[in-house]
Design a protein around this motif. Structure first.
Motif, PDB file in Angstrom:
ATOM      1  N   SER A  99      15.971  40.707  76.285  1.00  0.00           N
ATOM      2  CA  SER A  99      16.936  41.145  77.283  1.00  0.00           C
ATOM      3  C   SER A  99      16.693  42.599  77.671  1.00  0.00           C
ATOM      4  N   ARG A 100      17.464  43.065  78.644  1.00  0.00           N
ATOM      5  CA  ARG A 100      17.329  44.461  79.044  1.00  0.00           C
ATOM      6  C   ARG A 100      17.839  45.400  77.956  1.00  0.00           C
ATOM      7  N   GLU A 101      18.752  44.932  77.092  1.00  0.00           N
ATOM      8  CA  GLU A 101      19.180  45.762  75.974  1.00  0.00           C
ATOM      9  C   GLU A 101      18.028  45.988  74.998  1.00  0.00           C
ATOM     10  N   ALA A 102      17.281  44.926  74.712  1.00  0.00           N
ATOM     11  CA  ALA A 102      16.120  45.066  73.840  1.00  0.00           C
ATOM     12  C   ALA A 102      15.093  45.996  74.480  1.00  0.00           C
ATOM     13  N   ALA A 103      14.906  45.872  75.795  1.00  0.00           N
ATOM     14  CA  ALA A 103      13.974  46.737  76.511  1.00  0.00           C
ATOM     15  C   ALA A 103      14.363  48.201  76.349  1.00  0.00           C
ATOM     16  N   PHE A 104      15.652  48.482  76.458  1.00  0.00           N
ATOM     17  CA  PHE A 104      16.107  49.866  76.325  1.00  0.00           C
ATOM     18  C   PHE A 104      15.893  50.376  74.908  1.00  0.00           C
ATOM     19  N   VAL A 105      16.214  49.572  73.905  1.00  0.00           N
ATOM     20  CA  VAL A 105      16.063  50.009  72.521  1.00  0.00           C
ATOM     21  C   VAL A 105      14.607  50.321  72.211  1.00  0.00           C
ATOM     22  N   TYR A 106      13.697  49.483  72.686  1.00  0.00           N
ATOM     23  CA  TYR A 106      12.279  49.755  72.452  1.00  0.00           C
ATOM     24  C   TYR A 106      11.856  51.043  73.136  1.00  0.00           C
ATOM     25  N   ALA A 107      12.322  51.258  74.361  1.00  0.00           N
ATOM     26  CA  ALA A 107      11.936  52.456  75.108  1.00  0.00           C
ATOM     27  C   ALA A 107      12.509  53.721  74.481  1.00  0.00           C
ATOM     28  N   ILE A 108      13.797  53.714  74.140  1.00  0.00           N
ATOM     29  CA  ILE A 108      14.427  54.927  73.611  1.00  0.00           C
ATOM     30  C   ILE A 108      13.898  55.247  72.219  1.00  0.00           C
ATOM     31  N   ILE A 159       2.462  61.745  71.737  1.00  0.00           N
ATOM     32  CA  ILE A 159       2.300  60.480  72.458  1.00  0.00           C
ATOM     33  C   ILE A 159       1.201  59.637  71.825  1.00  0.00           C
ATOM     34  N   LYS A 160       0.096  60.272  71.478  1.00  0.00           N
ATOM     35  CA  LYS A 160      -1.037  59.531  70.904  1.00  0.00           C
ATOM     36  C   LYS A 160      -0.665  58.897  69.570  1.00  0.00           C
ATOM     37  N   PHE A 161      -0.010  59.668  68.693  1.00  0.00           N
ATOM     38  CA  PHE A 161       0.337  59.105  67.389  1.00  0.00           C
ATOM     39  C   PHE A 161       1.379  58.001  67.549  1.00  0.00           C
ATOM     40  N   ALA A 162       2.352  58.230  68.402  1.00  0.00           N
ATOM     41  CA  ALA A 162       3.387  57.208  68.628  1.00  0.00           C
ATOM     42  C   ALA A 162       2.761  55.925  69.157  1.00  0.00           C
ATOM     43  N   LYS A 163       1.825  56.064  70.070  1.00  0.00           N
ATOM     44  CA  LYS A 163       1.145  54.881  70.612  1.00  0.00           C
ATOM     45  C   LYS A 163       0.368  54.157  69.522  1.00  0.00           C
ATOM     46  N   ASP A 164      -0.370  54.905  68.725  1.00  0.00           N
ATOM     47  CA  ASP A 164      -1.186  54.290  67.668  1.00  0.00           C
ATOM     48  C   ASP A 164      -0.312  53.567  66.649  1.00  0.00           C
ATOM     49  N   PHE A 165       0.778  54.202  66.240  1.00  0.00           N
ATOM     50  CA  PHE A 165       1.591  53.636  65.168  1.00  0.00           C
ATOM     51  C   PHE A 165       2.525  52.537  65.659  1.00  0.00           C
ATOM     52  N   ASN A 181       7.124  44.380  75.024  1.00  0.00           N
ATOM     53  CA  ASN A 181       7.392  45.516  74.141  1.00  0.00           C
ATOM     54  C   ASN A 181       6.428  46.666  74.388  1.00  0.00           C
ATOM     55  N   LEU A 182       5.150  46.351  74.580  1.00  0.00           N
ATOM     56  CA  LEU A 182       4.153  47.389  74.848  1.00  0.00           C
ATOM     57  C   LEU A 182       4.477  48.143  76.127  1.00  0.00           C
ATOM     58  N   HIS A 183       4.886  47.398  77.153  1.00  0.00           N
ATOM     59  CA  HIS A 183       5.236  48.024  78.433  1.00  0.00           C
ATOM     60  C   HIS A 183       6.423  48.965  78.263  1.00  0.00           C
ATOM     61  N   ASN A 184       7.479  48.515  77.597  1.00  0.00           N
ATOM     62  CA  ASN A 184       8.672  49.342  77.432  1.00  0.00           C
ATOM     63  C   ASN A 184       8.436  50.505  76.477  1.00  0.00           C
ATOM     64  N   ASN A 185       7.571  50.308  75.482  1.00  0.00           N
ATOM     65  CA  ASN A 185       7.193  51.419  74.612  1.00  0.00           C
ATOM     66  C   ASN A 185       6.567  52.546  75.418  1.00  0.00           C
ATOM     67  N   ARG A 186       5.671  52.177  76.327  1.00  0.00           N
ATOM     68  CA  ARG A 186       4.998  53.180  77.151  1.00  0.00           C
ATOM     69  C   ARG A 186       5.995  53.916  78.040  1.00  0.00           C
ATOM     70  N   CYS A 187       6.931  53.174  78.627  1.00  0.00           N
ATOM     71  CA  CYS A 187       7.959  53.808  79.463  1.00  0.00           C
ATOM     72  C   CYS A 187       8.706  54.889  78.687  1.00  0.00           C
ATOM     73  N   GLY A 188       9.023  54.577  77.440  1.00  0.00           N
ATOM     74  CA  GLY A 188       9.729  55.544  76.615  1.00  0.00           C
ATOM     75  C   GLY A 188       8.896  56.774  76.324  1.00  0.00           C
TER      76      GLY A 188
END
Length: 354
Positions: A99-108, A159-165, A181-188
């Protein structure tokens, strides 16, 4: 207990929450012992955990910041980003739904990892990084030339470490939810970088600012939270393309999702009633605003069930006066305040949802 929490969070929510547990015991038992015994980590995450225990600790300490920000952004909504003390998944089953709530949690949360690591770099708390090494020499902006100085935040490292981990868990699985999840992670991650600001110090006779020394600094995390909250409002419902590498809008009448938009697959529940399967806590007992027509209003928040009113007495400071020098003296005033809370659903209605 720590291992239990980490198992559920790593499997269902996000592996970054594992760090909350890691940082508590890493000094006593050692990074290798702790990281090797956390279920749910993929190999790359385990290696990073062992290699950088100081970064794990910084992430763990920063977790409370993005959880607090999430709860601030949704404090007036039916879903208020509640954490569950006795639930191993921290946010309950809400993250199981795409859902969009999950999308927000992953991004934030992804943004929170970037922010925590970058801040720790600048504060000299980490062995692997410090200030941005690329901000050296002369540069210019709309006000003229300046010298790079001070300590520019090393956000590229964060950003690099966050992306890797964080992304390592999703990259180990090839399915639609991992792609989301990967898409929303990047947005965050990129939301934090969006609000970098140039801060300067003037040099010269009587503050004439004939010379300036400047550095790049992250803005308050609230700006990132506000931005991602707007992205939540405009999140795009998508489906996965036939080749499984991208997204197509679920409704052809709406615009395509950009790389900066949050995306989701499933509609959200209304969060009116407790629904364990959907991760909804319901709104029974939530405080509402009787005079508001917004999401915090009793009509919306209580889903038409009505509300109870309780009169309480509150002590406030009043009749404040400035006293020379230099204090403010106030009286304690008592006032009666009405608190409105949403009624619980009828038992039969509640049982239908559980």
């Amino acid at each position: 207990m720590c291992v239990c929490v980490c198992r559920a969070v790593a499997r269902i929510a996000k592996p970054l929450c594992v760090c909350v547990c890691v940082c508590r015991y890493i000094g006593a038992l050692g990074a290798r012992v702790i990281c090797d015994n956390i279920p749910g980590l993929v190999n790359k995450q385990r290696q990073l955990c062992q290699r950088h225990p100081d970064i794990m600790q910084s992430i763990g300490e920063g977790t409370k910041d993005w959880v607090r920000e999430c709860q601030h952004q949704f404090r007036h909504h039916r879903w208020n980003c509640s954490t569950l003390d006795r639930d191993h998944t921290v946010f309950g089953r809400v993250l199981l739904r795409s859902s969009r709530e999950a999308a927000f949690v992953y991004a934030i949360s992804s943004a929170g990892v970037v922010y925590a690591i970058t801040r720790a770099c600048s504060q000299g708390d980490l062995k692997a990084c410090n200030c941005d090494p690329h901000k050296r020499g002369r540069a210019s902006d709309e006000h003229g030339d300046f010298d790079w100085g001070g300590c520019s935040d090393n956000i590229d490292y964060g950003i690099k470490f966050a992306k890797d981990f964080v992304d390592a868990k999703e990259r180990s699985v090839k399915d639609a939810r991992a792609l989301m999840n990967l898409h929303n992670n990047r947005c965050g991650r990129m939301a934090v970088k969006r609000f970098l600001k140039l801060e300067c110090k003037c040099h010269g006779v009587s503050g004439s600012c004939t010379l300036r020394t400047c550095w790049l600094a992250m803005s308050d995390f609230r700006k990132t939270g506000d931005f991602l909250r707007r992205k939540y409002n405009g999140a795009v419902e998508v489906t996965v393309t036939q080749d499984g590498t991208g997204f197509a809008v679920a409704n052809k009448d709406f615009r395509k999702a950009t790389k900066n938009d949050l995306v989701y697959f499933e509609n959200s529940p209304d969060y009116c009633l407790m629904n364990k399967a959907a991760g909804s806590l319901g709104t029974a007992g939530r405080v509402c605003n009787r005079s508001s027509r917004g999401t915090d209003g009793c009509e919306v928040m209580c889903c038409g069930r009505g509300y109870d009113t309780t009169r309480v007495r509150r002590i406030t400071k009043c009749e404040c006066k400035f006293k020379w020098c230099c204090a403010v003296e106030c009286k304690d005033c008592e006032e009666a305040v009405d608190i409105h809370t949403c009624k619980a659903p009828k038992r039969a209605e509640w049982q239908d949802q559980t």
